[in-house]
Design a protein around this motif. Sequence first.
Motif, PDB file in Angstrom:
ATOM      1  N   ILE A   8      -0.915  -4.769   0.887  1.00 50.95           N
ATOM      2  CA  ILE A   8      -0.542  -3.447   0.888  1.00 50.95           C
ATOM      3  C   ILE A   8       0.996  -3.544   1.495  1.00 50.95           C
ATOM      4  CG2 ILE A   8      -0.777  -1.111   1.533  1.00 50.95           C
ATOM      5  CD1 ILE A   8      -3.740  -1.543   1.453  1.00 50.95           C
ATOM      6  N   SER A   9       1.887  -3.005   0.375  1.00 49.03           N
ATOM      7  CA  SER A   9       3.232  -3.120   0.697  1.00 49.03           C
ATOM      8  C   SER A   9       3.599  -1.961   1.629  1.00 49.03           C
ATOM      9  CB  SER A   9       4.127  -3.196  -0.346  1.00 49.03           C
ATOM     10  OG  SER A   9       4.157  -1.882  -0.836  1.00 49.03           O
ATOM     11  N   PRO A  10       4.733  -2.013   2.455  1.00 45.36           N
ATOM     12  CA  PRO A  10       5.328  -0.783   3.302  1.00 45.36           C
ATOM     13  C   PRO A  10       5.260   0.327   2.555  1.00 45.36           C
ATOM     14  CG  PRO A  10       6.711  -2.987   3.615  1.00 45.36           C
ATOM     15  CD  PRO A  10       5.756  -3.209   2.343  1.00 45.36           C
ATOM     16  N   ARG A  11       5.355   0.391   1.228  1.00 42.92           N
ATOM     17  CA  ARG A  11       5.363   1.602   0.640  1.00 42.92           C
ATOM     18  C   ARG A  11       4.112   2.162   0.084  1.00 42.92           C
ATOM     19  NH1 ARG A  11       9.348  -1.725  -2.217  1.00 42.92           N
ATOM     20  NH2 ARG A  11      11.612  -1.265  -1.673  1.00 42.92           N
ATOM     21  N   GLY A  12       2.928   1.368   0.256  1.00 45.21           N
ATOM     22  CA  GLY A  12       1.813   1.854  -0.021  1.00 45.21           C
ATOM     23  C   GLY A  12       1.157   1.069  -1.500  1.00 45.21           C
ATOM     24  N   ASP A  13       2.229   0.518  -1.942  1.00 48.11           N
ATOM     25  CA  ASP A  13       1.806  -0.342  -3.298  1.00 48.11           C
ATOM     26  C   ASP A  13       0.610  -1.398  -2.797  1.00 48.11           C
ATOM     27  OD1 ASP A  13       3.459   1.230  -4.727  1.00 48.11           O
ATOM     28  OD2 ASP A  13       4.944  -0.170  -4.555  1.00 48.11           O
ATOM     29  N   VAL A  14      -0.402  -1.284  -3.888  1.00 49.03           N
ATOM     30  CA  VAL A  14      -1.450  -2.289  -3.681  1.00 49.03           C
ATOM     31  C   VAL A  14      -1.261  -3.580  -4.606  1.00 49.03           C
ATOM     32  CG1 VAL A  14      -4.066  -2.497  -3.643  1.00 49.03           C
ATOM     33  CG2 VAL A  14      -3.084  -0.334  -3.249  1.00 49.03           C
ATOM     34  N   LEU A  15      -1.046  -4.706  -3.859  1.00 46.90           N
ATOM     35  CA  LEU A  15      -0.630  -5.993  -4.718  1.00 46.90           C
ATOM     36  C   LEU A  15      -1.799  -6.983  -4.444  1.00 46.90           C
ATOM     37  CD1 LEU A  15       2.956  -6.308  -3.104  1.00 46.90           C
ATOM     38  CD2 LEU A  15       2.246  -4.790  -5.016  1.00 46.90           C
ATOM     39  N   PRO A  16      -1.998  -7.905  -5.462  1.00 42.28           N
ATOM     40  CA  PRO A  16      -2.743  -8.934  -5.450  1.00 42.28           C
ATOM     41  C   PRO A  16      -2.240 -10.201  -4.580  1.00 42.28           C
ATOM     42  CG  PRO A  16      -2.689  -8.356  -7.611  1.00 42.28           C
ATOM     43  CD  PRO A  16      -1.479  -7.519  -6.819  1.00 42.28           C
ATOM     44  N   CYS A  17      -0.813 -10.257  -4.374  1.00 41.77           N
ATOM     45  CA  CYS A  17      -0.434 -11.223  -3.634  1.00 41.77           C
ATOM     46  C   CYS A  17       0.866 -10.618  -3.007  1.00 41.77           C
ATOM     47  CB  CYS A  17      -0.154 -12.697  -4.057  1.00 41.77           C
ATOM     48  SG  CYS A  17       1.006 -12.743  -5.397  1.00 41.77           S
ATOM     49  N   HIS A  18       1.594 -11.455  -2.253  1.00 43.10           N
ATOM     50  CA  HIS A  18       2.877 -11.016  -1.445  1.00 43.10           C
ATOM     51  C   HIS A  18       3.826 -11.093  -2.678  1.00 43.10           C
ATOM     52  CE1 HIS A  18       1.048 -13.265   1.666  1.00 43.10           C
ATOM     53  NE2 HIS A  18       1.726 -12.618   2.525  1.00 43.10           N
ATOM     54  N   ALA A  19       4.168 -11.919  -3.718  1.00 38.81           N
ATOM     55  CA  ALA A  19       5.123 -12.142  -4.588  1.00 38.81           C
ATOM     56  C   ALA A  19       4.904 -11.347  -5.964  1.00 38.81           C
ATOM     57  CB  ALA A  19       5.381 -13.417  -4.764  1.00 38.81           C
ATOM     58  N   ALA A  20       3.563 -10.526  -5.956  1.00 39.77           N
ATOM     59  CA  ALA A  20       3.329 -10.172  -7.322  1.00 39.77           C
ATOM     60  C   ALA A  20       4.306  -9.038  -7.898  1.00 39.77           C
ATOM     61  CB  ALA A  20       1.842  -9.381  -7.303  1.00 39.77           C
TER      62      ALA A  20
END
Lengths: 92, 382
Positions: free
Chosen positions: B259-271
Amino acid sequence: MSTLDSRSTPRFLPGVRLHHDQTRSQWVILAPERVIELDEIAHAIVQRCNGERSVETIVAELAAEFDATTEEVGGDVIALIDDLIGKRILRL
Amino acid sequence: MNIMLAEATQARAVAPPLAVLLELTHRCPLACPYCSNPLELASQREEMDTGGWLDVIDQAAAMGALQLHFSGGEPALRKDLVELLQRARERGLYSNLITSGIGIDEAKLDRMIEAGLDHVQLSLQDATRESADHIAGYQGSFDKKLRFAGWVRARELPLTLNAVVHRHNAGNVPRMIELALQLGASRLEVAHTQYYGWGLVNRAALMPSREQLDAATAVVEEARVRLRGQLVIDYVTPDYYARRPKACMGGWAQKFLNISPRGDVLPCHAAETVPGMQFDNVRDRALLDIWQHGEAFERYRGTAWMPEPCQSCPKKEVDWGGCRCQALALSGTADTLDPVCERSPDHARILQAAMDESAAAMPPPFVYRRPARKALPGESPA
């Protein structure tokens, strides 16, 4: 470091704990960067590793619980404990 | 960071993730040239608030995650870190702090332990002061890290050191192992740089030679045997020199979410580097629903997306086609096989480029990670 034998009293390292995972209905070990799933026998072994019970006692209790001889369970108990010592889950 | 969850297997098609990584902030005192944060860093004003993160922790526990990694940037720059750790403990989650060790004093460490912190992973840039500070882009960082490690161990908290390895420090792996022992760490991650994002920008400055790689590998293999029961060493090889790709993240959307600082949910860091991919935000949609049905998660989960030669490859459920972001960065599309794989038509070209870079007598200077970013709507460019 002392070597593992029947009088050893294994226990969890700090930062390692047993946890019942309700989602997957099983016991797991939670450790640094690791989740180790436990079957019934593995759980029966590691829940006894409290730094007070000796390996000999654990083997005797397991043999009674699973209706087997100490010879039958002894090897499995030692092998699991040794593996978890290598992974820095248990210590002596 | 290296998530080792190999012991645990997941039988169901979309089983819940075992671990969730909370990238609380992109702010960091260090400027490492291989940082796993994206090139476009989130600013403090874009970060999700405390209530948002507490809700994420509740949802992660409810869906069956077992471990939380509190990461960044430097997670201790968040004023609410203790409160978040407390919530993780209340929900039965195992908490791991992934930190530079800078900006945490003894009183704060005590408050974090009291709140339920289970484990600390401390970054290590090199085994010597001058080199470590140069790589981190921060004078005095090495000494601060050693002091912090001492505070951690004095409190019997388990400590992992994470050393990212490249051409400037690969020869120091023996000294890193010695340092881990001196500091009382129970684990050491020797992780060769992964070349996307900042790492790819700096590839020519960082790529080790084959000889450096082989020497580091031999050191780790010897030490693992010698130090069994004393120090666990996890080793991540540089996949450019491999014949087959790594199973990136244990398979896309199979074990892990970020989960990125903005709250986006990602399958990996670089997605976020994959063009046209829609990421859901935890403020708009339930975490479990995103994990199970989010477009970004479904796109490369499993094997249905795979082209040939992946489809007929016997290893397709071993490496899951490797890394999508690396395929994008090096072959121009995330829909093809990871060019690190020897079956990729781009494999030979990419390997040769990397080897040429590693053979340069004078590597280029580091491009340090820095908070350059696009202006937000209504904001004047910096």
